[in-house]
Design an enzyme around this catalytic site. Structure first.
Site, PDB file in Angstrom:
ATOM      1  CE1 TYR A   8      12.427   1.003  -3.669  1.00  0.00           C
ATOM      2  CE2 TYR A   8      14.021   2.562  -2.797  1.00  0.00           C
ATOM      3  CZ  TYR A   8      12.846   2.307  -3.464  1.00  0.00           C
ATOM      4  OH  TYR A   8      12.088   3.351  -3.952  1.00  0.00           O
ATOM      5  CE  LYS A  18      12.752   2.043  -7.205  1.00  0.00           C
ATOM      6  NZ  LYS A  18      11.603   2.033  -8.133  1.00  0.00           N
TER       7      LYS A  18
HETATM    8  P1  NAP Z   1       3.167   2.574  -2.802  1.00  0.00           P
HETATM    9  O1  NAP Z   1       2.195   3.553  -2.278  1.00  0.00           O
HETATM   10  O2  NAP Z   1       3.526   1.394  -1.963  1.00  0.00           O
HETATM   11  O3  NAP Z   1       2.649   2.087  -4.237  1.00  0.00           O
HETATM   12  C1  NAP Z   1       3.310   1.079  -4.922  1.00  0.00           C
HETATM   13  C2  NAP Z   1       2.414   0.614  -6.045  1.00  0.00           C
HETATM   14  O4  NAP Z   1       3.097  -0.424  -6.773  1.00  0.00           O
HETATM   15  C3  NAP Z   1       1.088   0.014  -5.550  1.00  0.00           C
HETATM   16  O5  NAP Z   1       0.059   0.372  -6.422  1.00  0.00           O
HETATM   17  C4  NAP Z   1       1.362  -1.483  -5.643  1.00  0.00           C
HETATM   18  O6  NAP Z   1       0.196  -2.254  -5.807  1.00  0.00           O
HETATM   19  C5  NAP Z   1       2.181  -1.496  -6.904  1.00  0.00           C
HETATM   20  N1  NAP Z   1       2.851  -2.775  -7.123  1.00  0.00           N
HETATM   21  C6  NAP Z   1       3.710  -3.432  -6.311  1.00  0.00           C
HETATM   22  N2  NAP Z   1       4.061  -4.601  -6.867  1.00  0.00           N
HETATM   23  C7  NAP Z   1       3.406  -4.676  -8.054  1.00  0.00           C
HETATM   24  C8  NAP Z   1       3.349  -5.626  -9.089  1.00  0.00           C
HETATM   25  N3  NAP Z   1       4.025  -6.786  -9.020  1.00  0.00           N
HETATM   26  N4  NAP Z   1       2.592  -5.359 -10.189  1.00  0.00           N
HETATM   27  C9  NAP Z   1       1.890  -4.216 -10.284  1.00  0.00           C
HETATM   28  N5  NAP Z   1       1.881  -3.272  -9.321  1.00  0.00           N
HETATM   29  C10 NAP Z   1       2.628  -3.515  -8.220  1.00  0.00           C
HETATM   30  O7  NAP Z   1       4.565   3.251  -3.135  1.00  0.00           O
HETATM   31  P2  NAP Z   1       4.969   4.665  -3.802  1.00  0.00           P
HETATM   32  O8  NAP Z   1       5.766   5.378  -2.794  1.00  0.00           O
HETATM   33  O9  NAP Z   1       3.797   5.318  -4.425  1.00  0.00           O
HETATM   34  O10 NAP Z   1       5.995   4.129  -4.918  1.00  0.00           O
HETATM   35  C11 NAP Z   1       5.816   4.347  -6.308  1.00  0.00           C
HETATM   36  C12 NAP Z   1       7.182   4.316  -6.952  1.00  0.00           C
HETATM   37  O11 NAP Z   1       7.967   5.415  -6.447  1.00  0.00           O
HETATM   38  C13 NAP Z   1       7.984   3.055  -6.636  1.00  0.00           C
HETATM   39  O12 NAP Z   1       8.692   2.647  -7.796  1.00  0.00           O
HETATM   40  C14 NAP Z   1       8.976   3.517  -5.579  1.00  0.00           C
HETATM   41  O13 NAP Z   1      10.157   2.741  -5.567  1.00  0.00           O
HETATM   42  C15 NAP Z   1       9.234   4.939  -6.036  1.00  0.00           C
HETATM   43  N6  NAP Z   1       9.773   5.832  -4.999  1.00  0.00           N
HETATM   44  C16 NAP Z   1       9.048   6.137  -3.904  1.00  0.00           C
HETATM   45  C17 NAP Z   1       9.586   7.001  -2.972  1.00  0.00           C
HETATM   46  C18 NAP Z   1       8.848   7.383  -1.715  1.00  0.00           C
HETATM   47  O14 NAP Z   1       9.459   8.050  -0.853  1.00  0.00           O
HETATM   48  N7  NAP Z   1       7.569   7.013  -1.568  1.00  0.00           N
HETATM   49  C19 NAP Z   1      10.863   7.564  -3.160  1.00  0.00           C
HETATM   50  C20 NAP Z   1      11.566   7.235  -4.290  1.00  0.00           C
HETATM   51  C21 NAP Z   1      11.010   6.356  -5.209  1.00  0.00           C
HETATM   52  P3  NAP Z   1      -0.541  -2.995  -4.537  1.00  0.00           P
HETATM   53  O15 NAP Z   1      -1.412  -1.957  -3.889  1.00  0.00           O
HETATM   54  O16 NAP Z   1      -1.311  -4.076  -5.216  1.00  0.00           O
HETATM   55  O17 NAP Z   1       0.531  -3.491  -3.633  1.00  0.00           O
END
Ligand code: NAP
Length: 236
Positions: free
Chosen positions: A161, A165
């Site tokens: 991961y 990024k």
């Molecule tokens: P999340 O709640 O797990 O949501 C991830 C989303 O990505 C879900 O809608 C998932 O769909 C979708 N996804 C995964 N694989 C996919 C694919 N092959 N095609 C299309 N959609 C796909 O996570 P989140 O925390 O909101 O993360 C959103 C972004 O923020 C990510 O890029 C993550 O790396 C980044 N981020 C998050 C955090 C944090 O602390 N949460 C911190 C830094 C960065 P499904 O429901 O179908 O699985």
């Protein structure tokens, strides 16, 4: 062709992406809620008000991405804002046990996904008067922050991961150079409670979406090729 700003957010059926869609729709924009599962997308869109439409898109699948771009082309003829938000943690295998296949699965979504989607939607973005691309990165991709023992990002030791990024950050700055008429920036949401981290994050999704919304709405003469969280610039 409509005058309304048209935005597309990948992986928006839940988590931070879903909140980004809500906040952009609240501005009166037309927002395409990207979801790899149309059913999950429809349920997520039903929770929102405004001009929100589900766009089936799996960022790991070339055909799915091409079909999504074709649909947007036919229906809207252009795109103003692309938010590459879909992301996965990937394999939780220990760093020293991590193999190439573990990395490939993570990179396919977090690195190759944004490239697939950006390339497919580029012709539509070029028709915008103010094209903007937001790459949803992470502080985990910051070599500076992951090396700072006072930062939460330093606590995870993993090959997949974080490096995905970091790669996305470089892809962001290269796109910014290749597309000087665009605004292309990377956002670090900050540690946010979502399914991605079993809701251990200490920020709300509202807070986690702040930097993304700021970059999605950045002025045509605003920054490009940068990396920002809700507090300002993030060190590479
Ligand atoms: P999340 O709640 O797990 O949501 C991830 C989303 O990505 C879900 O809608 C998932 O769909 C979708 N996804 C995964 N694989 C996919 C694919 N092959 N095609 C299309 N959609 C796909 O996570 P989140 O925390 O909101 O993360 C959103 C972004 O923020 C990510 O890029 C993550 O790396 C980044 N981020 C998050 C955090 C944090 O602390 N949460 C911190 C830094 C960065 P499904 O429901 O179908 O699985």
């Amino acid at each position: 062709m409509t005058d309304t700003t048209i935005a597309m957010v990948t992986g928006a059926n839940k988590g931070i992406g879903h909140t980004v869609v809500r906040r952009l729709a609240e501005r009166g924009w037309t927002v395409l809620l990207g979801s790899r599962d149309p059913g999950r997308g429809a349920a997520a869109a039903a929770e929102l008000r405004g001009d929100v439409e589900v766009l089936p898109i799996d960022v790991t699948n070339d055909e799915s991405v091409a079909a999504a771009a074709k649909l947007v082309e036919e229906r809207y003829g252009r795109l103003d804002v692309l938010v590459n938000n879909a992301g996965v943690v990937g394999s939780r295998v220990a760093a020293l046990d991590t193999g190439a296949a573990d990395l490939l699965a993570c990179y396919d979504t977090n690195v190759f996904g944004p490239v697939r989607v950006t390339r497919a939607f580029l012709p539509l973005l070029r028709r915008s008067a103010a094209p903007r691309i937001v790459m949803v990165s992470s502080g985990m991709g910051s070599i500076t922050r992951t090396g700072d023992p006072d930062r939460v990002e330093s606590s995870l030791v993993s090959l997949g991961y974080p490096s995905s990024k970091t790669a996305l950050n470089m892809i962001t700055t290269q796109y910014a150079k290749a597309l000087p008429e665009f605004r292309v920036n990377a956002a670090d949401p900050g540690f946010t409670a979502t399914d991605l981290n079993d809701h251990r994050g200490y920020q709300t999704v509202e807070e986690g979406s702040d930097a993304i919304v700021a970059l999605a709405t950045v002025a045509p003469d605003g920054p490009t090729g940068g990396f920002f969280d809700r507090g300002g610039p993030v060190p590479w």
